[in-house]
Write an enzyme that holds these catalytic residues in place. Structure first.
Site, PDB file in Angstrom:
ATOM      1  N   LYS A 106      24.573  41.638  40.580  1.00 20.70           N
ATOM      2  CA  LYS A 106      23.324  41.670  39.840  1.00 20.70           C
ATOM      3  C   LYS A 106      22.180  41.169  40.723  1.00 20.70           C
ATOM      4  O   LYS A 106      22.386  40.309  41.582  1.00 20.70           O
ATOM      5  CB  LYS A 106      23.399  40.739  38.619  1.00 20.70           C
ATOM      6  CG  LYS A 106      24.344  41.147  37.523  1.00 20.70           C
ATOM      7  CD  LYS A 106      24.340  40.082  36.425  1.00 20.70           C
ATOM      8  CE  LYS A 106      25.325  40.383  35.307  1.00 20.70           C
ATOM      9  NZ  LYS A 106      24.879  41.522  34.477  1.00 20.70           N
ATOM     10  N   ARG A 140      34.010  44.469  28.850  1.00 21.54           N
ATOM     11  CA  ARG A 140      34.870  45.397  28.101  1.00 21.54           C
ATOM     12  C   ARG A 140      36.298  45.389  28.640  1.00 21.54           C
ATOM     13  O   ARG A 140      37.249  45.695  27.911  1.00 21.54           O
ATOM     14  CB  ARG A 140      34.265  46.798  28.133  1.00 21.54           C
ATOM     15  CG  ARG A 140      34.224  47.459  29.480  1.00 21.54           C
ATOM     16  CD  ARG A 140      33.252  48.620  29.550  1.00 21.54           C
ATOM     17  NE  ARG A 140      31.872  48.165  29.458  1.00 21.54           N
ATOM     18  CZ  ARG A 140      30.817  48.982  29.472  1.00 21.54           C
ATOM     19  NH1 ARG A 140      31.000  50.301  29.582  1.00 21.54           N
ATOM     20  NH2 ARG A 140      29.601  48.494  29.406  1.00 21.54           N
TER      21      ARG A 140
END
Length: 460
Positions: free
Chosen positions: A240, A314
């Site tokens: 990120k 996820r």
């Protein structure tokens, strides 16, 4: 935490009058002439959030005025009274008249008193409230205690809130209510078939783990809660930028809110067999970190290609959901801070939820509105399911294209749920970017209050 509520036998409480701009003139006329002149001299109009303390002839505070939104205002905030805890001088107060929703106003008053003081001294407001007639104080305090737990966990920086510390918090909660607690740590995740949880957390110096506790009568309906516990998310090798990493201590917000929800369920003694599952990991960068296009097995069986290492939430939820699904629970609920796409679509205050159970969907929407815990239904759109296809594996965790990111995340998770009688997925933010009434800047309890209201209706 100490209660903000006191019994009516306390010394005379200072009245708080709620007023709207349209109702100010008539309320002003009921005040003593000196108080009217004082309010007029200070330009008081009853606009939303406007506060004024009226003095007694002796110079003490004799009355407080507080402005509310008009009942039919487009942006009506039922939590407006949450500003009061910070505005009121020290003392004991009571509601002199009814706000639009007395229960929510009393709850907001208590939620607005929250301070995070682990690292810097922050005294709580020196105010007390006589409970309004008809308000269940125990029920409000149950919610406030749970919300405080969620906020404290999220606000704690990652150096003090890693996978082990999150497990400690879960164990403390489990012990408080006599729940049975277990935790699978490190390489044991591989031997006990949780390969995706291990893959996400294996590069961190702090070992990944699966937190698991159960509570309640086994004969009662089984409700299983799964919370994303990524204690810090660098993004992995798909790193990120620093601006996106800045508040990634909140990436365990799903776990924090699951623990808040579990706290309410157990404290209320709902008639459920509760199970809580939290995959707790740190998504770190190291030589052994998972790479884009790596392929890993899952607990359920399908192989997963890593389209993006920053779509790690996820992955850990997939193994935990597969475990939960093996017991065919009556209701399976997962919460996670999962996608920026959800924030782009709905912003930080309105988490999307997904379910194919129409009755459940309607109940969630109704309870979210009643509890002022906003949620918005999004579709498990079947036409997008093929976007998850992989040329190498059974499924890709992050399809290219950039469209419908929250929906494709939900569809990914749906692949790991087939036996549960009903499933609810909520893509929360878990953070208040800018302070609002009853919601100070920082970690936030999202979705837990609405879901608890639903569970209370069904299993109370």
């Amino acid at each position: 935490m100490s209660s903000l509520f006191v019994t009516a036998t306390e010394p005379a409480a200072i009245p708080i009058s709620f007023v709207t701009k349209s109702g100010w003139e008539s309320l002003c006329a009921t005040l003593p002439p000196a108080a009217q002149r004082f309010a007029q001299a200070h330009g008081y109009t009853g606009k939303p959030g406007q506060f004024l303390a009226l003095p007694t002839p002796e110079g003490d505070i004799g009355h407080a005025l507080f402005g509310l939104d008009e009942a039919d205002a487009r942006a009506h905030d039922p939590f407006r009274a949450g500003q009061l805890a910070a505005l009121l001088p020290a003392g004991t107060y009571r509601f002199a008249n009814a706000p639009h929703d007395t229960r929510l106003a009393a709850l907001a008053f208590a939620l607005g008193a929250y301070k995070f003081s682990r690292y810097r001294k922050a005294e709580p407001p020196a105010v007390k409230l006589v409970p309004p007639d008809g308000v269940d104080v125990a029920a409000i305090e149950r919610i406030v205690i749970a919300a405080t737990l969620a906020r404290d966990l999220i606000n704690t920086p990652s150096n003090d809130m890693g996978p082990a510390e999150l497990a400690d918090a879960a164990q403390a909660l489990a012990q408080r209510f006599g729940a049975t607690f277990t935790c699978i740590v490190g390489e044991d995740l591989v031997t006990q078939n949780f390969p995706l949880i291990h893959a996400v957390g294996m590069a961190a110096t702090r070992a990944p783990r699966l937190i698991d506790f159960t509570w309640g009568d086994p004969a009662h309906p089984k409700v299983t809660l799964v919370g994303k516990g990524v204690c810090f998310d660098t993004g992995g090798l798909d790193l990120k930028p620093s601006s996106a990493m800045l508040i990634m201590k909140k990436d365990m917000g799903g776990a924090a809110n699951v623990l808040a929800l579990a706290s309410m369920i157990m404290d209320a003694k709902l008639k459920v067999r509760l199970r809580v599952l939290i995959p707790a990991v740190e998504n770190a960068v190291a030589g052994n970190a998972m790479r884009p296009l790596d392929v890993f097995p899952s607990r359920k069986g399908p192989t997963v290609e890593i389209g993006n290492t920053d779509a790690e939430g996820r992955l850990v939820l997939a193994d935990a959901l597969a475990l939960a699904d093996e017991e065919s629970p009556d209701l399976l609920i997962d919460l996670g801070t999962l996608t920026g796409a959800a924030r782009v679509a709905l912003g930080p205050d309105l988490p999307p939820y997904y379910t194919n159970d129409e009755a459940l969907a309607q109940d969630v929407a109704r309870c979210a509105k009643v509890e002022n815990d906003p949620l918005w239904r999004m579709p498990l759109w079947p036409a997008y399911d093929s976007w998850l296809d992989s040329k190498l594996a059974n499924i890709n965790n992050a399809p290219s294209g950039g469209f419908a990111g929250s929906i494709t995340c939900a569809l990914f998770l749906q692949r790991f749920v087939e036996s549960a009688k009903s499933w609810l997925h909520v893509d929360i933010y878990g953070w208040t970017p800018k302070s609002k009434p009853a919601r100070p800047e920082g970690g936030e309890c999202q979705a837990a209050r609405a879901i608890f209201a639903l569970l209370s209706e069904r299993y109370g």
